[in-house]
Scaffold this active site. Sequence first.
Site, PDB file in Angstrom:
ATOM      1  N   GLU A 289      10.039 -19.120  -5.064  1.00 46.26           N
ATOM      2  CA  GLU A 289       9.567 -19.166  -3.678  1.00 46.26           C
ATOM      3  C   GLU A 289       8.589 -20.316  -3.451  1.00 46.26           C
ATOM      4  O   GLU A 289       7.526 -20.156  -2.842  1.00 46.26           O
ATOM      5  CB  GLU A 289       8.948 -17.816  -3.281  1.00 46.26           C
ATOM      6  CG  GLU A 289       9.955 -16.677  -3.397  1.00 46.26           C
ATOM      7  CD  GLU A 289       9.462 -15.325  -2.918  1.00 46.26           C
ATOM      8  OE1 GLU A 289       8.239 -15.081  -2.947  1.00 46.26           O
ATOM      9  OE2 GLU A 289      10.312 -14.505  -2.529  1.00 46.26           O
ATOM     10  N   ASP A 368      14.241  -7.073  -4.799  1.00 44.17           N
ATOM     11  CA  ASP A 368      12.834  -7.215  -4.440  1.00 44.17           C
ATOM     12  C   ASP A 368      12.203  -5.926  -3.926  1.00 44.17           C
ATOM     13  O   ASP A 368      11.984  -5.798  -2.713  1.00 44.17           O
ATOM     14  CB  ASP A 368      12.707  -8.316  -3.374  1.00 44.17           C
ATOM     15  CG  ASP A 368      11.289  -8.848  -3.265  1.00 44.17           C
ATOM     16  OD1 ASP A 368      10.416  -8.351  -4.004  1.00 44.17           O
ATOM     17  OD2 ASP A 368      11.066  -9.762  -2.456  1.00 44.17           O
ATOM     18  N   GLU A 396       4.858  -2.778   0.721  1.00 51.01           N
ATOM     19  CA  GLU A 396       5.469  -3.840   1.525  1.00 51.01           C
ATOM     20  C   GLU A 396       6.783  -3.393   2.158  1.00 51.01           C
ATOM     21  O   GLU A 396       7.027  -3.629   3.342  1.00 51.01           O
ATOM     22  CB  GLU A 396       5.706  -5.080   0.655  1.00 51.01           C
ATOM     23  CG  GLU A 396       6.424  -6.187   1.414  1.00 51.01           C
ATOM     24  CD  GLU A 396       6.670  -7.444   0.571  1.00 51.01           C
ATOM     25  OE1 GLU A 396       6.299  -7.467  -0.613  1.00 51.01           O
ATOM     26  OE2 GLU A 396       7.237  -8.401   1.118  1.00 51.01           O
TER      27      GLU A 396
HETATM   28  O1  GCW Z   1       8.459  -9.357  -2.077  1.00 51.73           O
HETATM   29  C1  GCW Z   1       8.073 -10.689  -2.085  1.00 51.73           C
HETATM   30  C2  GCW Z   1       6.924 -10.785  -1.131  1.00 51.73           C
HETATM   31  C3  GCW Z   1       6.070 -12.003  -1.348  1.00 51.73           C
HETATM   32  C4  GCW Z   1       5.650 -12.038  -2.812  1.00 51.73           C
HETATM   33  C5  GCW Z   1       6.910 -12.082  -3.672  1.00 51.73           C
HETATM   34  C6  GCW Z   1       6.585 -12.061  -5.160  1.00 51.73           C
HETATM   35  C7  GCW Z   1       3.589 -12.821  -3.734  1.00 51.73           C
HETATM   36  O2  GCW Z   1       7.426 -10.762   0.178  1.00 51.73           O
HETATM   37  O3  GCW Z   1       4.958 -11.909  -0.504  1.00 51.73           O
HETATM   38  O4  GCW Z   1       4.796 -13.118  -3.093  1.00 51.73           O
HETATM   39  O5  GCW Z   1       7.693 -10.961  -3.404  1.00 51.73           O
HETATM   40  O6  GCW Z   1       6.716 -11.007  -5.756  1.00 51.73           O
HETATM   41  O7  GCW Z   1       6.217 -13.078  -5.714  1.00 51.73           O
END
Ligand code: GCW
Length: 681
Positions: A289, A368, A396
């Site tokens: 990311e 995720d 989240e």
């Molecule tokens: O689920 C995603 C989140 C990001 C997060 C990423 C990760 C810290 O939306 O905010 O970044 O995972 O785990 O690195």
Amino acid sequence: MNLPDTTDVHPAWLPPEAFRAIGSRRVRVCGDDPLVETVRREVVEACASYGGCLGGEDGGPVDLVLALTTHGPAAGSSFGPEAAECSGTLGAEGFLVARRRGVTLVLADAGAGLLHGLFHLVRLGEGAFGADRPAECHRPAMGRRMLDHWDNVAVHPVMGQVERGYSGGSLFWEDGALRADLTRVRAYGRLLAACGVNAIAVNNVNVHATEALLLTDRLGEVAALAEQVRPYGIRVYLSVNFASPMVLGGLPTADPLDERVRQWWSATTREVYQTIPDFGGYVVKADSEGQPGPFAYQRTHADGANVLAEALAPFGGVVYWRAFVYNHRQDWRDRSTDRARAAFDHFTPLDGQFHDNVILQVKYGPIDFQPREPLSPVIAAMPATRVGMELQVTQEYTGHQLHVCYLAPLWSEVLGFRYWGPDGPAAAALIEGGGLVGVSNAGDDPFWTGHPLAQANLYAFGRLAWAPHLAPGTILDEWIDLTFQPATTGDPDLLRQTLHAMMDSSWQTYERYTAPLGVGFMVRPGHHYGPDVDGYEYTSWGTYHFADRDGVGVDRSQATGTGFTGQYPAFWAQRYESLAECPDEVLLFFHHVPYDHVLRSGTTVIQHIYDTHFTGARQAADLRELWGRIDAAQLVDPRLFARVAERLGEQVRCAEEWRDQVNAYFFRKSGVPDALGRRIY
Ligand code: GCW
């Protein structure tokens, strides 16, 4: 130093009353060690409140002895052969509890064990001082039980102070500076120790410019945090930026095989240990990311992790290297790229190449942190690597701590999953070396976790990391007993029944009213709260559901799809591959099926979508009803009552929104009416 005084903050699972049983006894504490000192302080404080006393090491009758085995002769000899045999086998954190002839004994080989033993007594309450108890040994299933904080030092323009934080600001930093008063950090450390956590990574894995400096110029802040939690046996870790040699060291490269880079990491790490001798190590999100990583230099993730591991090794530190590596710039038209495959494809060829002090930190699911995913196949595929599992305590994708969603049942299923079928080991056994990591849900909110009932998730995370076999209902009972002491409740049975009725199956309720059958990601892009069925459908993030007029789901079969099912050992590869055998709850994760496909449960996919959404939203409304019963009996602190009530209102609203959007979406796509004729918009 006294115990932390945080009077305006909810005491969570350590209200003073939880120490009544210990504090009303005559206690002896034997041993010399900083953590034994912590035990002593806890006992002194408890006795000051409840009339007990802390005696000297010799003489005088006692009701409770807490002793290191090195002081065993004075303490343990009268407790029979079991106690004697345990000496020296309890390890750094284990302890023994026994009761005989009116004396309760806690024995440990080391200070941390004695502290865990003390908190075990707190859980037992008066139960520790009743009838005789045969000696019972407790040792953690996993030595590494860590919480990752996604805290930023400076407020991030999009993510705020805490990325994915739903509990106010950071416990550590405020407006770009370390908090002047760290009392609450100490109280946090105490809470964590009491549920079994022994490590925290203090800053966000997305390491922005200000936060990168924690490794060097601002290391003193990390040292200050370490000082607060050290008395509770908690070690501090730091998330570091892979490009630090460039960003902080002024080098032209961060290539892990470049000698200057190696030296920079070694020298920098040496300084870290000079400042914080018990520093735990680094956490790294690389090539993920937008974070920098070894791919920029055509190096592998083993090369990247090992350069940090080498720097940490002389000091006993470890690097947690995250496996969350995938293409977040995917073209949605590209059907050959499958995000679920990415971690396995990147990492399994590297099995055996990581140094011993590297832990590969793998999210429990291949995508995720969705409310329902199959387990990541990576965890079973790297026998020559230390693998740790990452869970998301912060909600989240499970309602932002506005919704009640007790996550222990999810985690318990995850930890008990058997990759090779019923005769093989549970996932928990595969991560004994790497341990469990949770993304913390705590912040500076007076209730710590935004939703007061989300405290139970933090508590349960620690307990499951210590003892993965514990039943979620048992953990909930522990949390209820500790948090809501009889002094604060009128009718403890009503409270217990109500909380169980609300929380035991709240995860399934959440699952019912959100994305169906394991398909995931129908959340609003960006903040990830509330429904938006197509929100991610035409984006670069690799999270698609492929709904059309005929059907829905992702074909990840080997026969006709992305081949992801083939990443599992045969037992599950076959089941996931087979439409007939694939478990309903993950069907759409593995298959694209027509709306009239009949599930193993006997209903069609489309009817299942309607039914679960109507049921889930109704169950959300039931939660509010249940909480209303508590109010009538005035059982809990009115502020806590009001906070929960207010959030339940939002949960009911949001669940209805989910129900109506998801049902309307699939009705419009499929044209199939609800068999029960309910209102669909
Ligand atoms: O689920 C995603 C989140 C990001 C997060 C990423 C990760 C810290 O939306 O905010 O970044 O995972 O785990 O690195």
